[in-house]
Design an enzyme around this catalytic site. Structure first.
Site, short mmCIF file in Angstrom:
data_model
loop_
_atom_site.label_atom_id
_atom_site.label_comp_id
_atom_site.label_asym_id
_atom_site.label_seq_id
_atom_site.Cartn_x
_atom_site.Cartn_y
_atom_site.Cartn_z
N SER A 35 23.16 33.55 63.14
CA SER A 35 24.39 33.41 63.92
C SER A 35 24.11 33.89 65.34
O SER A 35 23.14 34.64 65.57
CB SER A 35 25.47 34.30 63.29
N TYR A 90 28.60 42.02 59.02
CA TYR A 90 28.13 40.66 59.34
C TYR A 90 27.02 40.73 60.39
O TYR A 90 25.98 40.07 60.27
CB TYR A 90 29.32 39.84 59.85
P1 NAD Z 1 32.04 28.37 54.64
O1 NAD Z 1 32.97 29.43 54.15
O2 NAD Z 1 32.54 27.00 54.90
O3 NAD Z 1 30.77 28.23 53.69
C1 NAD Z 1 30.19 29.33 53.06
C2 NAD Z 1 29.44 28.81 51.87
O4 NAD Z 1 28.86 29.92 51.19
C3 NAD Z 1 30.36 28.10 50.88
O5 NAD Z 1 29.71 26.98 50.35
C4 NAD Z 1 30.57 29.16 49.80
O6 NAD Z 1 30.84 28.59 48.53
C5 NAD Z 1 29.23 29.85 49.83
N1 NAD Z 1 29.25 31.18 49.24
C6 NAD Z 1 30.04 32.23 49.54
N2 NAD Z 1 29.79 33.25 48.70
C7 NAD Z 1 28.79 32.84 47.87
C8 NAD Z 1 28.10 33.43 46.79
N3 NAD Z 1 28.39 34.67 46.38
N4 NAD Z 1 27.17 32.71 46.16
C9 NAD Z 1 26.88 31.44 46.54
N5 NAD Z 1 27.50 30.82 47.55
C10 NAD Z 1 28.46 31.52 48.21
O7 NAD Z 1 31.37 29.00 55.95
P2 NAD Z 1 30.38 28.40 57.05
O8 NAD Z 1 31.04 28.62 58.35
O9 NAD Z 1 29.93 27.04 56.67
O10 NAD Z 1 29.19 29.44 56.95
C11 NAD Z 1 27.90 29.10 56.47
C12 NAD Z 1 26.88 30.03 57.11
O11 NAD Z 1 26.86 29.82 58.52
C13 NAD Z 1 27.16 31.49 56.89
O12 NAD Z 1 25.95 32.20 56.66
C14 NAD Z 1 27.78 31.92 58.20
O13 NAD Z 1 27.60 33.28 58.45
C15 NAD Z 1 26.99 31.05 59.17
N6 NAD Z 1 27.62 30.89 60.46
C16 NAD Z 1 28.84 30.27 60.58
C17 NAD Z 1 29.39 30.12 61.84
C18 NAD Z 1 30.71 29.44 62.05
O14 NAD Z 1 31.25 29.50 63.15
N7 NAD Z 1 31.29 28.78 61.05
C19 NAD Z 1 28.73 30.61 62.96
C20 NAD Z 1 27.49 31.23 62.81
C21 NAD Z 1 26.95 31.36 61.54
#
Ligand code: NAD
Length: 257
Positions: A139, A152
Site C-alpha cells: 500500500s 495496517y
Molecule cells: P476488499 O475488502 O475488497 O478485499 C479483501 C479481500 O481479502 C476479500 O476478498 C476478502 O474476502 C479477503 N479476506 C479478508 N480476510 C481474509 C481472510 N481471513 N482469509 C482470506 N481472505 C480474506 O479490499 P481491497 O481494497 O480489494 O484490498 C485488497 C488488498 O489491497 C489489501 O491487502 C489491502 O490492504 C490492499 N490495498 C487496498 C487499497 C484500497 O484503496 N482499496 C489501497 C492499498 C492497498
C-alpha cells in the site's frame, strides 16, 4: 505477454483488488486459484465465471489467511504456484491507545504473516519449476503513514521488508518478488469507510470521497483494480525479469508529495 500454462494463486480474491488481479492474470492466460475464508456457492461460481470468460482453468480454494496452517494448506492444495499474489487484507481505524488487541493481531496475521506462510510453501515449487513471480499487494501505507492505522501501516511496511528479503534469497533463481503500493482504490474496503467519514465531517458521501479520502492523492482519482491487475501482469512479464526487491506505486502521486 502470455502467462499460458502458469498457475497463479491470489489470496483474498473474491472481491476488490484480488478479484481484479485474478481477472488480469487470467486475461494474460494464467490458470488462477481464487481464495477467501468463505465457502459459498457464489465463490465457486465466481471462479467458474473467470475460467469461462478467459478460457483458463480457475478454481476456488477456501482458506482463512489469519491461520498459518490454512495459508500453507492453500498453496499445497493448489498443487502448483508459479505466480503468488499475496493480497488478502483488512483494515481497522482507531488511536493506538484504544486499538483493540484482537484487531491488531488479526491485521498482522492476515496482512503480513499470511504472505510469509504462503511464500515459504510456494518457493520450493517455484525453484522446482525454475521460474517464479511473487507480487505482494502492500500500500502507499507501506511507504508512508497516517494516524489511527497503526496495525495496517506496521503490517504494510512489513510486507515491503518481506518482499525485499524474499527477493535477495531468490535473486539468482529466476524468481522475483516485488510489492505493489496502491493509493486509494474504490473497493469494498474503502467504500466501507465512506459513510463514517461523511458523517464525521458533516459532508455528503461524494464530498467525503473527494475532499477527505482523495485528499492525499494528487490525481484526485481512485486507482482501479484493472490498473493494479495490469501492474501485476507487467511484474510477471519478461520485461520485469530484472525488477526484484522493489516497490511500484500506483497512487496518483501520493508518495511523491
Ligand atoms: P476488499 O475488502 O475488497 O478485499 C479483501 C479481500 O481479502 C476479500 O476478498 C476478502 O474476502 C479477503 N479476506 C479478508 N480476510 C481474509 C481472510 N481471513 N482469509 C482470506 N481472505 C480474506 O479490499 P481491497 O481494497 O480489494 O484490498 C485488497 C488488498 O489491497 C489489501 O491487502 C489491502 O490492504 C490492499 N490495498 C487496498 C487499497 C484500497 O484503496 N482499496 C489501497 C492499498 C492497498
Amino acid at each position: 505477454m502470455s502467462l499460458k500454462g502458469k498457475t497463479a494463486v491470489i489470496t483474498g480474491s473474491n472481491s476488490g483488488i484480488g478479484l481484479g488481479v485474478a481477472h488480469e492474470l487470467a486475461r494474460a492466460g494464467a490458470n488462477v486459484v481464487i481464495n477467501s475464508f468463505t465457502d459459498n456457492a457464489e465463490d465457486h461460481a465466481l471462479a467458474e465465471a473467470i475460467g469461462q470468460e478467459h478460457g483458463v482453468t480457475a478454481r476456488y480454494i477456501q482458506a482463512d489467511m489469519s491461520k498459518a496452517d490454512q495459508c500453507r494448506a492453500l498453496i499445497e492444495k493448489a498443487g502448483a504456484c508459479d505466480i503468488l499474489v499475496n493480497n488478502a487484507g483488512i483494515q481497522h481505524v482507531a488511536p493506538i491507545d484504544e486499538f483493540p488487541i484482537e484487531k491488531w493481531d488479526a491485521i498482522i496475521a492476515i496482512n503480513l504473516s499470511s504472505a510469509f506462510h504462503t511464500t515459504a510453501v510456494a518457493l520450493p515449487m517455484m525453484r522446482k519449476a525454475g521460474w517464479g513471480r511473487i507480487v505482494n499487494i502492500a500500500s502507499a501505507h507501506g511507504l508512508t503513514a497516517s494516524p489511527y492505522k497503526s496495525a495496517y501501516i506496521a503490517a504494510k511496511h512489513g510486507v515491503v521488508g518481506l518482499s525485499k528479503t524474499t527477493a535477495l534469497e531468490t535473486a539468482k533463481e529466476n524468481i522475483t518478488c516485488n510489492a505493489i503500493c496502491p493509493g486509494y482504490v474504490l473497493t469494498p474496503l474503502v467504500e466501507a469507510q465512506i459513510p463514517d467519514t461523511a458523517k464525521k465531517y458533516g459532508m455528503t458521501e461524494e464530498e467525503a470521497k473527494q475532499k477527505v479520502i482523495l485528499e492525499r492523492q494528487p490525481s484526485k482519482e481512485f486507482a482501479t483494480v484493472e490498473q493494479i491487475g495490469g501492474t501485476a501482469v507487467f511484474l510477471c512479464s519478461d520485461a520485469a525479469a530484472q525488477i526484484t526487491g522493489t516497490t511500484i506505486s500506483v497512487d496518483g502521486g501520493w508518495t511523491a508529495l
